[in-house]
Design a protein around this motif. Structure first.
Motif, short mmCIF file in Angstrom:
data_model
loop_
_atom_site.label_atom_id
_atom_site.label_comp_id
_atom_site.label_asym_id
_atom_site.label_seq_id
_atom_site.Cartn_x
_atom_site.Cartn_y
_atom_site.Cartn_z
N ILE A 3 -6.13 -48.46 -67.40
CA ILE A 3 -5.47 -47.50 -66.51
C ILE A 3 -6.52 -46.86 -65.60
CG2 ILE A 3 -4.15 -45.36 -66.38
CD1 ILE A 3 -2.85 -46.19 -69.05
N TYR A 4 -6.22 -46.83 -64.31
CA TYR A 4 -7.11 -46.24 -63.31
C TYR A 4 -6.40 -45.11 -62.59
CZ TYR A 4 -9.90 -50.50 -63.86
OH TYR A 4 -10.65 -51.53 -64.37
N THR A 5 -7.17 -44.10 -62.19
CA THR A 5 -6.61 -42.99 -61.41
C THR A 5 -6.57 -43.38 -59.94
OG1 THR A 5 -8.78 -42.01 -60.99
CG2 THR A 5 -7.63 -41.31 -63.02
N VAL A 27 0.96 -51.27 -60.43
CA VAL A 27 0.02 -52.31 -60.87
C VAL A 27 -1.07 -52.43 -59.81
CG1 VAL A 27 -0.27 -54.74 -61.46
CG2 VAL A 27 1.84 -53.54 -62.09
N ILE A 28 -2.32 -52.52 -60.27
CA ILE A 28 -3.45 -52.66 -59.36
C ILE A 28 -3.86 -54.12 -59.31
CG2 ILE A 28 -5.85 -52.02 -58.92
CD1 ILE A 28 -5.24 -49.36 -60.39
N TYR A 29 -4.02 -54.61 -58.09
CA TYR A 29 -4.40 -56.01 -57.85
C TYR A 29 -5.76 -56.08 -57.18
CZ TYR A 29 0.52 -56.93 -58.72
OH TYR A 29 1.77 -57.01 -59.30
N ASP A 30 -6.55 -57.07 -57.58
CA ASP A 30 -7.84 -57.33 -56.96
C ASP A 30 -7.61 -58.33 -55.82
OD1 ASP A 30 -10.38 -58.09 -56.20
OD2 ASP A 30 -11.14 -58.23 -58.24
N GLY A 48 -7.69 -49.76 -51.46
CA GLY A 48 -7.99 -48.56 -52.22
C GLY A 48 -6.82 -47.60 -52.31
N GLN A 49 -5.63 -48.08 -52.01
CA GLN A 49 -4.47 -47.20 -52.07
C GLN A 49 -3.23 -47.93 -52.58
OE1 GLN A 49 -3.35 -45.72 -48.19
NE2 GLN A 49 -4.03 -47.58 -47.20
N ASP A 50 -2.21 -47.15 -52.84
CA ASP A 50 -0.93 -47.67 -53.30
C ASP A 50 -0.12 -48.08 -52.07
OD1 ASP A 50 1.55 -48.18 -54.41
OD2 ASP A 50 1.66 -46.30 -55.52
N LEU A 51 0.26 -49.35 -52.01
CA LEU A 51 0.99 -49.88 -50.86
C LEU A 51 2.50 -49.99 -51.10
CD1 LEU A 51 -1.50 -52.70 -49.80
CD2 LEU A 51 -1.32 -50.36 -48.90
N THR A 52 2.99 -49.42 -52.18
CA THR A 52 4.41 -49.55 -52.53
C THR A 52 5.32 -49.10 -51.39
OG1 THR A 52 3.87 -49.22 -54.87
CG2 THR A 52 6.17 -48.90 -54.21
N GLU A 53 5.03 -47.96 -50.80
CA GLU A 53 5.88 -47.42 -49.73
C GLU A 53 5.75 -48.21 -48.43
OE1 GLU A 53 8.04 -44.82 -50.13
OE2 GLU A 53 7.50 -44.89 -52.25
N GLU A 54 4.65 -48.92 -48.27
CA GLU A 54 4.41 -49.63 -47.02
C GLU A 54 4.95 -51.06 -47.01
OE1 GLU A 54 0.39 -49.14 -45.55
OE2 GLU A 54 0.21 -47.30 -46.72
N LEU A 55 5.22 -51.63 -48.18
CA LEU A 55 5.63 -53.03 -48.24
C LEU A 55 6.94 -53.34 -47.50
CD1 LEU A 55 4.49 -55.69 -49.42
CD2 LEU A 55 6.29 -55.48 -51.11
N ALA A 70 -3.80 -59.18 -61.49
CA ALA A 70 -3.50 -57.80 -61.83
C ALA A 70 -4.62 -57.34 -62.76
CB ALA A 70 -2.15 -57.67 -62.51
N ILE A 71 -5.31 -56.26 -62.39
CA ILE A 71 -6.47 -55.84 -63.19
C ILE A 71 -6.27 -54.49 -63.86
CG2 ILE A 71 -8.16 -57.26 -61.99
CD1 ILE A 71 -8.01 -53.70 -61.17
N GLY A 72 -5.17 -53.82 -63.59
CA GLY A 72 -4.96 -52.53 -64.22
C GLY A 72 -3.66 -51.89 -63.80
N GLN A 73 -3.48 -50.68 -64.31
CA GLN A 73 -2.30 -49.90 -63.96
C GLN A 73 -2.75 -48.60 -63.32
OE1 GLN A 73 -0.32 -49.60 -67.82
NE2 GLN A 73 1.25 -51.00 -67.03
N LEU A 74 -1.95 -48.11 -62.40
CA LEU A 74 -2.24 -46.86 -61.72
C LEU A 74 -1.68 -45.72 -62.54
CD1 LEU A 74 -3.46 -45.67 -59.16
CD2 LEU A 74 -1.24 -45.96 -58.06
#
Length: 75
Positions: A3-5, A27-30, A48-55, A70-74
């Motif tokens: 889990i990453y902040t 979900v964080i992707y590399d 470096g940001q959450d793109l959920t709203e932009e997709l 997928a390397i982690g969770q936000l």
């Protein structure tokens, strides 16, 4: 999965650290291997940001994330 902040994600913007990460639906992707994300920018989007709203405005669907690890969770 680790889990990453949001602050930790923000450091993986292609500028501060060599990793280039983005988040989508918690979900964080590399995306470091993508030529489209070189230097941490993809069209008008920054890594470096959450793109959920932009997709919804993107010319592709969320299936694009299937190409990346997928390397982690936000947090």
């Amino acid at each position: 999965m680790k889990i990453y902040t949001k602050q930790q994600l923000a450091l993986r913007n292609g500028q501060d650290k060599p990793e280039i990460w983005v988040a989508y639906q918690g979900v964080i992707y590399d995306v470091s291997s993508s030529r489209l994300w070189k230097k941490g920018m993809h069209y008008e989007h920054w890594a470096g940001q959450d793109l959920t709203e932009e997709l919804p405005d993107a010319p592709h669907t969320e299936k694009v994330f299937e190409k990346f690890q997928a390397i982690g969770q936000l947090a």
